[in-house]
Design an enzyme around this catalytic site. Structure first.
Site, PDB file in Angstrom:
ATOM      1  N   HIS A  36       9.122  -3.459   3.377  1.00 53.35           N
ATOM      2  CA  HIS A  36       8.722  -3.694   1.979  1.00 53.35           C
ATOM      3  C   HIS A  36       9.962  -3.999   1.120  1.00 53.35           C
ATOM      4  CE1 HIS A  36       5.546  -0.667   3.327  1.00 53.35           C
ATOM      5  NE2 HIS A  36       4.808  -1.686   2.958  1.00 53.35           N
ATOM      6  N   ARG A  76       2.546   3.125   9.197  1.00 55.77           N
ATOM      7  CA  ARG A  76       1.816   3.953  10.170  1.00 55.77           C
ATOM      8  C   ARG A  76       2.734   4.553  11.232  1.00 55.77           C
ATOM      9  NH1 ARG A  76      -2.247  -0.046   8.985  1.00 55.77           N
ATOM     10  NH2 ARG A  76      -4.205   0.992   8.473  1.00 55.77           N
ATOM     11  N   MET A 101       0.837  -1.197   0.000  1.00 57.93           N
ATOM     12  CA  MET A 101       0.000   0.000   0.000  1.00 57.93           C
ATOM     13  C   MET A 101       0.877   1.256   0.000  1.00 57.93           C
ATOM     14  SD  MET A 101      -3.474  -0.920   1.996  1.00 57.93           S
ATOM     15  CE  MET A 101      -2.894  -0.698   3.660  1.00 57.93           C
ATOM     16  N   GLU A 158      11.829  -0.304   4.968  1.00 58.14           N
ATOM     17  CA  GLU A 158      12.754  -1.426   4.833  1.00 58.14           C
ATOM     18  C   GLU A 158      12.022  -2.786   4.834  1.00 58.14           C
ATOM     19  OE1 GLU A 158      16.154  -3.087   3.892  1.00 58.14           O
ATOM     20  OE2 GLU A 158      15.869  -0.916   3.960  1.00 58.14           O
ATOM     21  N   MET A 174       8.605  -2.384  11.743  1.00 61.10           N
ATOM     22  CA  MET A 174       8.419  -1.291  10.778  1.00 61.10           C
ATOM     23  C   MET A 174       7.007  -1.321  10.230  1.00 61.10           C
ATOM     24  SD  MET A 174      11.916  -0.894   8.695  1.00 61.10           S
ATOM     25  CE  MET A 174      13.464  -0.680   9.557  1.00 61.10           C
ATOM     26  N   LYS A 198       5.027  -9.836   9.216  1.00 67.66           N
ATOM     27  CA  LYS A 198       4.453  -8.779  10.070  1.00 67.66           C
ATOM     28  C   LYS A 198       2.922  -8.863  10.110  1.00 67.66           C
ATOM     29  CE  LYS A 198       3.805  -4.393  11.620  1.00 67.66           C
ATOM     30  NZ  LYS A 198       2.597  -3.979  10.973  1.00 67.66           N
ATOM     31  N   ASP A 199       2.314  -9.192   8.970  1.00 68.78           N
ATOM     32  CA  ASP A 199       0.854  -9.319   8.901  1.00 68.78           C
ATOM     33  C   ASP A 199       0.510 -10.810   8.848  1.00 68.78           C
ATOM     34  OD1 ASP A 199      -0.194  -6.387   8.454  1.00 68.78           O
ATOM     35  OD2 ASP A 199       1.618  -6.612   7.268  1.00 68.78           O
ATOM     36  N   ALA A 255       4.083   3.979   0.858  1.00 67.88           N
ATOM     37  CA  ALA A 255       4.833   4.489   2.011  1.00 67.88           C
ATOM     38  C   ALA A 255       5.909   3.461   2.367  1.00 67.88           C
ATOM     39  CB  ALA A 255       3.915   4.797   3.193  1.00 67.88           C
ATOM     40  N   LEU A 256       6.687   3.106   1.359  1.00 66.37           N
ATOM     41  CA  LEU A 256       7.606   1.968   1.469  1.00 66.37           C
ATOM     42  C   LEU A 256       8.678   2.216   2.519  1.00 66.37           C
ATOM     43  CD1 LEU A 256       8.112   0.900  -2.269  1.00 66.37           C
ATOM     44  CD2 LEU A 256       6.334   0.218  -0.640  1.00 66.37           C
TER      45      LEU A 256
HETATM   46  P1  AMP Z   1       1.429  -2.831   3.487  1.00 62.42           P
HETATM   47  O1  AMP Z   1       1.996  -1.809   2.566  1.00 62.42           O
HETATM   48  O2  AMP Z   1       1.455  -2.428   4.928  1.00 62.42           O
HETATM   49  O3  AMP Z   1       0.099  -3.369   3.034  1.00 62.42           O
HETATM   50  O4  AMP Z   1       2.416  -4.056   3.414  1.00 62.42           O
HETATM   51  C1  AMP Z   1       2.762  -4.642   2.194  1.00 62.42           C
HETATM   52  C2  AMP Z   1       3.529  -5.917   2.467  1.00 62.42           C
HETATM   53  O5  AMP Z   1       4.696  -5.598   3.220  1.00 62.42           O
HETATM   54  C3  AMP Z   1       2.708  -6.907   3.303  1.00 62.42           C
HETATM   55  O6  AMP Z   1       2.958  -8.226   2.836  1.00 62.42           O
HETATM   56  C4  AMP Z   1       3.267  -6.701   4.678  1.00 62.42           C
HETATM   57  O7  AMP Z   1       3.161  -7.843   5.507  1.00 62.42           O
HETATM   58  C5  AMP Z   1       4.720  -6.391   4.378  1.00 62.42           C
HETATM   59  N1  AMP Z   1       5.335  -5.668   5.503  1.00 62.42           N
HETATM   60  C6  AMP Z   1       4.876  -4.540   6.103  1.00 62.42           C
HETATM   61  N2  AMP Z   1       5.664  -4.208   7.135  1.00 62.42           N
HETATM   62  C7  AMP Z   1       6.634  -5.156   7.198  1.00 62.42           C
HETATM   63  C8  AMP Z   1       7.756  -5.383   8.061  1.00 62.42           C
HETATM   64  N3  AMP Z   1       8.041  -4.581   9.082  1.00 62.42           N
HETATM   65  N4  AMP Z   1       8.530  -6.464   7.826  1.00 62.42           N
HETATM   66  C9  AMP Z   1       8.248  -7.308   6.797  1.00 62.42           C
HETATM   67  N5  AMP Z   1       7.224  -7.153   5.945  1.00 62.42           N
HETATM   68  C10 AMP Z   1       6.427  -6.092   6.147  1.00 62.42           C
END
Ligand code: AMP
Length: 295
Positions: free
Chosen positions: A37, A189, A30, A35, A186, A151-152, A32-33
């Site tokens: 991501h 948010r 989503m 480390e 990380m 993380k998720d 806001a990349l």
């Molecule tokens: P998001 O942009 O938050 O939807 O996350 C996109 C992908 O990055 C999802 O598969 C998340 O689980 C992964 N992600 C987010 N934060 C982390 C993190 N701290 N460590 C590893 N993967 C992450």
């Protein structure tokens, strides 16, 4: 590095490479990349010939319109970061490209994997939104493999369910949770935490480590959970949940006799944070969180 806005262009770009026998990898985000991501993009780079990173703040998975409105959007930086980590294509569609006028089809996941924990707190629409957008991205890109973060953890379980149930021909890979040096997982948010809340936010990872420490010291599941709750209370952080759950089914666990997931969610100031840790029985080696839900 190419920025693509439409599914038709995405199919044209990816299709020609696939036709040439190349391996296609997808990293859904989503934006806001950070480390976390980038670690997934690097892993995709290592295992693919063409790496597609999607950047799409998916409106259907937000239960709270204020959360959706406040979600950080940093596309120019995201494109540069994705490129630096090895992405070939950034797919950044407008909402109308994925949800056309008259849109009326949703992928629904039922049962504990989608209805407990995040599903219970954010409402059942949350994982329907996740399942739907992930299915749409997998259909649009048709990658050989897609990378998700531990993380998720519940999201990984839900995505595996969707892929198995819809028979999507894709391998799901899971990368370990990337943390700040002080232990905070990380998250896009985290930028919304003020300095005091940034300190209080450490209670989440501390609580998860306290659960493991208590298990290591011989505590049962209930006492171990209590140890975690103590760490949250010490910072005045009220958990939405702190649970021990089976890594595959997310059913509650009462005995830590195998690696289990400890999962926590809490609001710290205006920001809702989640974290998790694979907790192993006393005397057994720690489990690489990348294997979370990997069976
Ligand atoms: P998001 O942009 O938050 O939807 O996350 C996109 C992908 O990055 C999802 O598969 C998340 O689980 C992964 N992600 C987010 N934060 C982390 C993190 N701290 N460590 C590893 N993967 C992450």
């Amino acid at each position: 590095m190419r920025i693509v806005r439409s599914v038709a262009e995405l199919r044209a770009v990816v299709g020609s490479r696939r036709a040439a026998g190349e391996r296609v990898g997808l990293v859904p985000t989503m934006g806001a990349l950070h480390e976390g991501h980038l670690s997934l993009i690097r892993a995709a780079r290592a295992g693919s010939d063409l790496v597609v990173v999607s950047v799409f703040v998916n409106p259907t998975q937000f239960d709270d319109p204020a959360d959706l409105a406040a979600y950080p959007r940093t596309e120019a930086e995201d494109v540069a970061l994705a490129a630096s980590a090895g992405a070939d294509v950034v797919f950044a569609p407008e909402a109308g490209e994925l949800y056309p006028d008259g849109y009326a089809t949703t992928v629904t996941v039922t049962g504990p994997v989608a209805e407990t924990l995040e599903g219970a707190k954010r409402g059942r629409g949350h994982f329907d939104g996740v399942a739907t957008v992930v299915a749409k991205l997998l259909i649009a890109v048709a990658p050989d493999a897609a990378w998700f973060g531990a993380k998720d953890a519940q999201q990984v379980v839900v995505v595996r369910r969707v892929v198995a149930d819809l028979g999507l021909p894709v391998r799901i890979e899971v990368g370990p949770t990337v943390r700040e040096d002080d232990g905070l997982a990380m998250s896009s948010r985290n930028t919304r935490l003020d300095p005091e809340d940034r300190v209080r936010a450490l209670a989440l990872s501390r609580a998860l480590r306290a659960v493991q420490a208590a298990v290591d010291a011989g505590a049962g599941a209930r006492a171990a959970r209590d140890a975690g709750l103590g760490e949250l209370a010490a910072e005045g952080v009220q958990p939405e949940y702190l649970a021990l759950a089976d890594p595959d089914t997310l059913e509650p666990v009462t005995v830590v006799d195998r690696p289990v997931l400890a999962l926590v969610a809490a609001r710290v100031g205006p920001v809702r944070l989640i974290d998790n840790l694979t907790v192993t029985p006393a005397g057994t080696p720690a489990v690489d969180p990348a294997s979370t839900g990997a069976r």
